[in-house]
Structures are given as structure tokens and as C-alpha cells.
Design a protein around this motif. Structure first.
Motif, PDB file in Angstrom:
ATOM      1  N   PHE A 129      -2.975  -6.887  -2.363  1.00  0.00           N
ATOM      2  CA  PHE A 129      -1.900  -6.819  -1.370  1.00  0.00           C
ATOM      3  C   PHE A 129      -0.620  -6.210  -1.948  1.00  0.00           C
ATOM      4  CE2 PHE A 129      -3.509 -10.600   1.391  1.00  0.00           C
ATOM      5  CZ  PHE A 129      -4.424  -9.753   2.005  1.00  0.00           C
ATOM      6  N   MET A 130      -0.282  -6.634  -3.183  1.00  0.00           N
ATOM      7  CA  MET A 130       0.951  -6.133  -3.788  1.00  0.00           C
ATOM      8  C   MET A 130       0.847  -4.632  -4.062  1.00  0.00           C
ATOM      9  SD  MET A 130       4.005  -7.211  -4.819  1.00  0.00           S
ATOM     10  CE  MET A 130       3.931  -8.938  -5.377  1.00  0.00           C
ATOM     11  N   HIS A 131      -0.281  -4.214  -4.592  1.00  0.00           N
ATOM     12  CA  HIS A 131      -0.452  -2.799  -4.938  1.00  0.00           C
ATOM     13  C   HIS A 131      -0.456  -1.913  -3.695  1.00  0.00           C
ATOM     14  CE1 HIS A 131      -2.189  -5.104  -8.274  1.00  0.00           C
ATOM     15  NE2 HIS A 131      -1.809  -4.099  -9.045  1.00  0.00           N
ATOM     16  N   LYS A 132      -1.012  -2.432  -2.610  1.00  0.00           N
ATOM     17  CA  LYS A 132      -1.103  -1.636  -1.383  1.00  0.00           C
ATOM     18  C   LYS A 132       0.163  -1.704  -0.544  1.00  0.00           C
ATOM     19  CE  LYS A 132      -4.961  -3.566   0.064  1.00  0.00           C
ATOM     20  NZ  LYS A 132      -6.132  -3.838   0.913  1.00  0.00           N
ATOM     21  N   GLY A 133       1.138  -2.499  -0.976  1.00  0.00           N
ATOM     22  CA  GLY A 133       2.393  -2.588  -0.239  1.00  0.00           C
ATOM     23  C   GLY A 133       2.321  -3.431   1.017  1.00  0.00           C
ATOM     24  N   GLU A 134       1.322  -4.318   1.093  1.00  0.00           N
ATOM     25  CA  GLU A 134       1.181  -5.151   2.287  1.00  0.00           C
ATOM     26  C   GLU A 134       2.071  -6.390   2.243  1.00  0.00           C
ATOM     27  OE1 GLU A 134      -2.739  -5.716   4.158  1.00  0.00           O
ATOM     28  OE2 GLU A 134      -3.555  -4.578   2.462  1.00  0.00           O
ATOM     29  N   VAL A 135       2.577  -6.735   1.052  1.00  0.00           N
ATOM     30  CA  VAL A 135       3.444  -7.905   0.942  1.00  0.00           C
ATOM     31  C   VAL A 135       4.777  -7.509   0.331  1.00  0.00           C
ATOM     32  CG1 VAL A 135       1.545  -9.568   0.758  1.00  0.00           C
ATOM     33  CG2 VAL A 135       2.497  -8.533  -1.323  1.00  0.00           C
TER      34      VAL A 135
END
Length: 438
Positions: free
Chosen positions: A188-194
């Protein structure tokens, strides 16, 4: 007659859909199955001139249904000839025209005595329980999959609209049915979802959000209660009583997103509960001080009593009304049949004596009702999510249902007769929040 499977419909009653001027839509569901299941009890009369012996015969048939004369004689501990002679007085060739007495008939094929069933079908009158003291109301706002930390969670809706709905509909119980946080799995962090928050920070953020909701409700209700006290300044005991009345009850169930961190040896929602508890205690004290009120002891105990993290092995609690509530966040995928998971959850928790079940995880909202002889009318509230979209669902062409669900239950002696349900599903957030937002 429910036990004999003489009717096919599980739901028998009345549904009223009420469109409110402000746009809310309330659905009121009255269940009559409890009345139908014991409909013979509403036969209150008997043939004029009947003796106590005749009354005993009628009571047995009301309680047991159609009865062979031999069984009736055994039930009454009398000789068969006496029973055969006495019961003739109650037998009538056709149904009675009275509204309280159908008359008995003898069916040659089955060799049993019973009431005239066409009278029950056409003339029997049913009554809801009359004792006002036995009628209770319980109210709930169900929310799940709040996912504090997501860039697509509607935080403004939570802190603005949740308190508005709780106050508007005088809701007593806020049910948080899992996934308080987004978590960090699936990159999630790497994909920018959070947002740039770890698990602990997401839980603290969630605690701040829910504390804001509870505090807004508290101050509004406390002000109203204080106004009813007049000019008299309440003492410590009275202040604590007002605080207890003004605080909404919060029941919390862990979700799979919350528990991902347990693989790393962390206790899920520990920071969330601590933040929620400490903030409420601090700001309630500050609020009371601003009113010229002070309490030395007892506030911590009240706040702890009102904020309940339900145990994973049995996420069930009982209300003073006699209604039992269960919360579940199944670790499974949604199904194309919208109600499938709710039906399974309702059946599972019915075995635990629950008449109300809150469900989340599927981002799909629905209400279902089902009646069982043991628990009566039961209702499942499967709530959606407080996010406007997720990358996972968006890329799999899966729609999601936004917003919390409202439920009000009217019951008598632990049996539900009426439910009022609503969905509040118009988000404020229109597009994802930038991931670097503070």
C-alpha cells in the motif's frame, strides 16, 4: 403454525418506505411472524355455558394443536367415554360467527379434534403485546472498513456526518465492525494508496477520528441534559450520571486489515483504543471545567465501560432490552449474491442467541431479515465502507457501497417486532487525497 411448517413465507408483515424531505429514506419493517407462530393463543372465547372441563379441552387444543380423542383423555386423566360425551358440547357443524370462538370440529380422515381452520384464516384477530413497560427500543449506527490511512477514506464525512446522524436519530450504539485502519500489506505504501503513516500512526489517527465523533455527540447531549437541570448546579454523582447518559456506547470488532500486523507480533487496535480512551477522558474533563463542573473520580470507569473492544472468540454482547448483538468481520471475499455472506453470518450468530448482527469486510451494504422460532425476528446489517474507492476493486470492475447503516429495533420481552433501517451513502470526498498530505 410455524412449528408444523404450514406456511411457506419466512417473512410475514408490513414494510413502509418513508422518503424524508431532507433526502433520507427510512424503511420500517413490522414482523407478524411471532403472532402467527402462536396464533391459537388469540382464541380467547369459548362456547357459552362451557364448564371448567370444557375449558381444559380447549386449552390443550390451543397449546398442542389437533388432538386424537384418546390423547385428550390421557391429557385430562379421564376415561375415554367421559371425554367423548363432554366434547360433543364444543363441536359445531360449521364455524362460529363470533370473533373470539371458532368452534370445534371432528375430522373423520385424521380422527382428530381441532378448531374450524377457515375461522382462523378469515376471522381470527391478532394483537401486539399491550404492556407499554415491556416495549424497548435499541438504536445502532453500523460502520466498517473505515480504513484510516487510505488516501480514499472520507475523513470529513466521518467526523462531520457521523455525529449528525447519531444526534438526528438519537442513536445509542456506534458499532465499528472491523478494519479501523488500512494497514500496510499489498505494498500500500509503495503504491501510494495510504498516507505516510505506519500501523501505529494509522491506529492513532483512527482513535482521533472516532474520539472526535464521540466527543461531538457527547457535548451536544450533555448540554441538553444540563439545561433540564435548571439553575441547580449538579453534584459529583449527578455529573457522572449526566456523563454516562451523554456518552454513546462504542463496540469495536477487529478486522483483517487491523490484524495483519499481528504476524509481526503487534496487538491489533491497542493504540487505537488507548488513543480513543485517553482523548475522551482528557477533553471531557476540559469540557466540564469550561462549564464550571469538576469530578474527582469515576470518569475513567465510565469511559472504559462505554468503549468495548469485543473478544475475538465471542464478539457478542447483550443489551438491557434482552436483545443480543453480534459483530463479525469474516476473512473472506464477497459473493455475487449480495446477501449471501449476511445470510450465513445471521445463521451463525442465531446459534449464539443473537437477534441483531453487524457485518463488514465486503464493501457491499445490505439488510436482511429472518425469523426463527427460537429467537424470533432477526436482522443483519451488512455495512459497506467509508472509502470512495480502492485500487483493488477499481481494477477488478467491482463497485463498492459507501456509508454507514442505521438500525432501530423495537422489541418486547426480547422479541423483535419492528425494525427501521436506512443507509447514508452520499460521500463528501470526490477524489483521492494526495499521499503526502499531513
Amino acid at each position: 403454525e410455524a412449528e408444523d411448517k404450514k406456511i411457506a413465507e419466512n417473512q410475514v408483515g408490513l414494510t413502509i418506505v418513508e422518503d424524508m424531505p431532507d433526502g433520507d429514506r427510512l424503511v420500517h419493517v413490522w414482523s407478524f411472524r411471532d403472532l402467527i407462530a402462536r396464533e391459537r393463543e388469540f382464541i380467547t372465547g369459548i362456547k357459552e355455558g362451557a364448564t371448567d372441563f370444557h375449558k381444559k379441552i380447549v386449552d390443550i387444543i390451543k397449546r398442542e394443536g389437533a388432538r386424537h380423542p384418546g390423547r385428550l383423555a390421557d391429557d385430562l386423566t379421564v376415561e375415554r367415554p367421559k371425554l367423548d360425551e363432554e366434547i360433543k358440547f364444543l363441536v359445531e357443524p360449521k364455524r362460529s360467527s363470533r370473533l373470539t370462538w371458532p368452534g370445534l370440529r371432528y375430522d373423520e380422515a385424521s380422527q382428530r379434534y381441532d378448531f374450524h381452520m377457515d375461522w382462523i384464516q378469515e376471522l381470527l384477530r391478532y394483537q401486539l403485546p399491550k404492556d407499554k413497560d415491556d416495549w424497548k427500543e435499541d438504536s445502532f449506527l453500523f460502520c466498517g472498513c473505515l480504513h484510516f490511512g487510505y488516501t480514499t477514506t472520507d475523513y470529513e464525512f466521518i467526523v462531520r456526518k457521523f455525529p449528525e446522524y447519531i444526534l438526528k436519530y438519537d442513536i445509542e450504539n456506534l458499532e465499528i465492525v472491523g478494519d479501523v485502519i488500512a494497514g500496510l500489506h499489498h505494498s500500500f505504501m509503495h503504491k501510494g494508496e495510504v498516507l505516510h503513516m505506519n500501523n501505529t500512526e494509522q491506529e492513532g489517527f483512527g482513535g482521533e477520528g472516532i474520539a472526535t465523533v464521540v466527543y461531538k455527540v457527547f457535548t451536544s447531549r450533555f448540554d441538553a441534559l444540563l439545561n433540564t437541570e435548571g439553575e441547580k448546579k449538579p453534584d459529583d454523582k449527578e455529573i457522572l450520571s449526566l456523563v454516562k447518559k451523554a456518552l454513546v456506547r462504542v463496540h469495536i470488532k477487529k478486522g483483517n486489515h487491523d490484524r495483519w500486523q499481528e504476524y509481526d507480533g503487534n496487538t491489533a487496535l491497542e493504540k487505537f483504543k488507548d488513543t480513543l480512551t485517553s482523548l475522551l477522558q482528557k477533553h471531557i474533563r476540559m469540557y466540564l471545567t469550561s462549564k464550571g463542573l469538576r469530578i474527582e473520580d469515576g470518569l475513567a470507569e465510565i469511559v472504559e465501560e462505554k468503549l468495548v473492544l469485543l473478544p475475538e472468540h465471542r464478539p457478542v454482547y447483550a443489551l438491557p432490552s434482552g436483545i443480543n448483538v453480534g459483530l463479525t468481520h469474516p476473512h473472506m471475499a464477497r459473493a455475487d449474491t449480495t446477501s449471501l455472506r449476511a445470510e450465513k453470518a445471521l445463521k451463525h450468530f442465531q446459534r449464539l442467541g443473537c437477534q441483531v448482527v453487524g457485518i463488514a469486510n465486503f464493501h457491499v451494504a445490505t439488510f436482511i431479515h429472518k425469523w426463527w422460532p427460537e429467537t424470533g425476528q432477526c436482522v443483519a446489517a451488512q455495512t459497506g465502507t467509508e472509502v470512495i474507492l480502492t485500487d483493488f476493486e477499481y481494477n477488478k470492475l467491482k463497485d463498492l457501497d459507501f456509508g454507514p447503516l442505521y438500525l432501530r429495533v423495537r422489541s418486547c420481552r426480547g422479541r423483535i417486532f419492528k425494525t427501521t433501517i436506512a443507509a447514508f451513502n452520499q460521500p463528501i470526498l470526490k477524489e483521492p487525497i494526495p499521499k503526502w498530505t499531513d
